[in-house]
Design an enzyme around this catalytic site. Sequence first.
Site, short mmCIF file in Angstrom:
data_model
loop_
_atom_site.label_atom_id
_atom_site.label_comp_id
_atom_site.label_asym_id
_atom_site.label_seq_id
_atom_site.Cartn_x
_atom_site.Cartn_y
_atom_site.Cartn_z
CB SER A 59 -0.85 -0.03 1.27
OG SER A 59 -1.45 1.22 1.48
CE1 TYR B 54 -4.00 -2.81 5.66
CE2 TYR B 54 -3.50 -0.52 5.15
CZ TYR B 54 -3.79 -1.80 4.74
OH TYR B 54 -3.85 -2.08 3.39
CE LYS C 213 -1.36 -4.72 3.67
NZ LYS C 213 -1.61 -5.89 2.84
N1 LIG Z 1 -8.79 -1.70 -0.82
C1 LIG Z 1 -7.85 -0.82 -0.50
O1 LIG Z 1 -8.12 0.38 -0.35
C2 LIG Z 1 -6.41 -1.26 -0.37
C3 LIG Z 1 -5.38 -0.30 -0.48
C4 LIG Z 1 -4.06 -0.72 -0.36
C5 LIG Z 1 -3.78 -2.05 -0.10
N2 LIG Z 1 -4.79 -2.96 0.01
C6 LIG Z 1 -4.47 -4.35 0.32
O2 LIG Z 1 -5.00 -5.18 -0.70
C7 LIG Z 1 -5.40 -6.43 -0.16
C8 LIG Z 1 -6.82 -6.72 -0.56
O3 LIG Z 1 -7.66 -5.67 -0.11
P1 LIG Z 1 -9.21 -5.68 -0.38
O4 LIG Z 1 -9.64 -4.27 -0.47
O5 LIG Z 1 -9.53 -6.60 -1.48
O6 LIG Z 1 -9.71 -6.26 1.02
P2 LIG Z 1 -10.88 -7.30 1.32
O7 LIG Z 1 -11.09 -7.29 2.79
O8 LIG Z 1 -12.04 -7.07 0.43
O9 LIG Z 1 -10.21 -8.68 0.89
C9 LIG Z 1 -9.31 -9.39 1.71
C10 LIG Z 1 -9.77 -10.84 1.77
O10 LIG Z 1 -8.84 -11.56 2.59
C11 LIG Z 1 -9.55 -12.38 3.49
N3 LIG Z 1 -8.68 -12.54 4.68
C12 LIG Z 1 -8.33 -11.59 5.57
N4 LIG Z 1 -7.48 -12.12 6.48
C13 LIG Z 1 -7.29 -13.42 6.13
C14 LIG Z 1 -6.50 -14.48 6.65
N5 LIG Z 1 -5.75 -14.32 7.75
N6 LIG Z 1 -6.52 -15.67 6.03
C15 LIG Z 1 -7.28 -15.87 4.91
N7 LIG Z 1 -8.05 -14.90 4.38
C16 LIG Z 1 -8.05 -13.68 4.97
C17 LIG Z 1 -10.86 -11.65 3.77
O11 LIG Z 1 -11.91 -12.54 4.15
C18 LIG Z 1 -11.15 -10.98 2.42
O12 LIG Z 1 -11.99 -11.78 1.60
C19 LIG Z 1 -5.17 -6.33 1.34
O13 LIG Z 1 -3.94 -6.92 1.64
C20 LIG Z 1 -5.13 -4.84 1.59
O14 LIG Z 1 -4.36 -4.53 2.72
C21 LIG Z 1 -6.10 -2.59 -0.13
#
Ligand SMILES: NC(=O)c1ccc[n+]([C@@H]2O[C@H](COP(=O)([O-])OP(=O)(O)OC[C@H]3O[C@@H](n4cnc5c(N)ncnc54)[C@H](O)[C@@H]3O)[C@@H](O)[C@H]2O)c1
Length: 353
Positions: free
Chosen positions: A134, A160, A164
């Site tokens: 991120s 958080y 990362k």
């Molecule tokens: N959406 C954003 O704004 C954003 C920005 C920067 C980085 N990210 C990163 O991108 C990735 C995906 O984000 P997203 O928006 O799709 O989030 P999201 O919550 O929609 O998807 C994450 C998925 O991972 C699963 N999960 C969480 N912890 C788990 C674990 N310990 N074991 C197995 N499954 C697990 C959840 O059930 C979920 O389905 C994350 O790592 C997040 O930190 C997201």
Amino acid sequence: MSRLILVTGGAGYVGSHTTIELLAAGYEVVVVDSCVNCVAGEEGKLPPSLVRVQELAKKSLVGFYRVSLTDALALAGVFEKHRVDAVVHFAALKAVGESVEKPLEYYQSNVSGTLTLLQVMREAGVHRLVYSSSATVYGAPQYLPADEQHPTGAGLTNPYGKTKYFCEQVMQDLAASDKEWRLVSLRYFNPVGAHPSGRIGEDPLGPPNNLMPFVAQVAVGKREELSVFGNDYDTPDGTGVRDYVHVVDLAEGHVMALDKAFSKSFRGYASYNLGTGRGVSVLEMIEAFCRASGKPVPYRVVGRRAGDVASVVASCSLAEEQLGWRARRDLQEMCEDAWRWQKLHPNGFRSCQ
Ligand SMILES: NC(=O)c1ccc[n+]([C@@H]2O[C@H](COP(=O)([O-])OP(=O)(O)OC[C@H]3O[C@@H](n4cnc5c(N)ncnc54)[C@H](O)[C@@H]3O)[C@@H](O)[C@H]2O)c1
């Protein structure tokens, strides 16, 4: 034979969109997701997001496992059952505010989960991984646009963001310790929008943490008004400026990062920014969303939020040079696609079971 990709967190927002692009690019996919932050399927069934991924891609997943990354035994079982070629690792908890209240849960899921995954991969002889990082690793940017040379880790204000940063550090150390590893970290700016079909999109189980799903919920009438946190920043209209990137552009970036991980010339660790390079203010976003939806989005300006900075915008030239990736979808498309999903599914995937 097609390559098999294990996608962690593939039932979530970015993971589901990326799984479609991976299937379209000819990969086979196995998904591991604990469903801690997505609507789970009924006993023995896929989560609704993945049912739709299969419909849209016109192709089935090789498997789905409702497993947490912190469960080493269950995870190792998945690698024993399938000959995995590479991993795309999305699974993490992602709510910044919640991470301040529940740091142990965040370190456990995001850091321990990643360590366990890397250990299980090493035991299975799998050394290629694309990681969801991120822009938060840059903290309050010292200069803009932030490129990959910008210092990371300094002044991170919440657990958080630290998870990362820590995971990036772990991957760098791992790559330095053993030349087999090929690790690509993608630093997302602000993923928004939805698949153009309107069949999948962002479906936060709790209150949204990001601006766009909040705006969408106000437009659809689920929430009364939007709070705009501060209009006295040093930006053109005083509201915070961020770099928003369409989730399908982001998904395509993962396919290109995998190409890199599979390329003969690459070893070690690399990180890339994925954004548009264009800053959009909160008021600009509201205006674009009103235009796309034809609905009013009432808002009220309230005080600044602790830890927020005025502007964060990416330099994305490295991803263009080295991955051949560039965001192609503009703000209007982001809003139109997010609105289509929201309008068709005011209650997200809960209404799809
Ligand atoms: N959406 C954003 O704004 C954003 C920005 C920067 C980085 N990210 C990163 O991108 C990735 C995906 O984000 P997203 O928006 O799709 O989030 P999201 O919550 O929609 O998807 C994450 C998925 O991972 C699963 N999960 C969480 N912890 C788990 C674990 N310990 N074991 C197995 N499954 C697990 C959840 O059930 C979920 O389905 C994350 O790592 C997040 O930190 C997201």
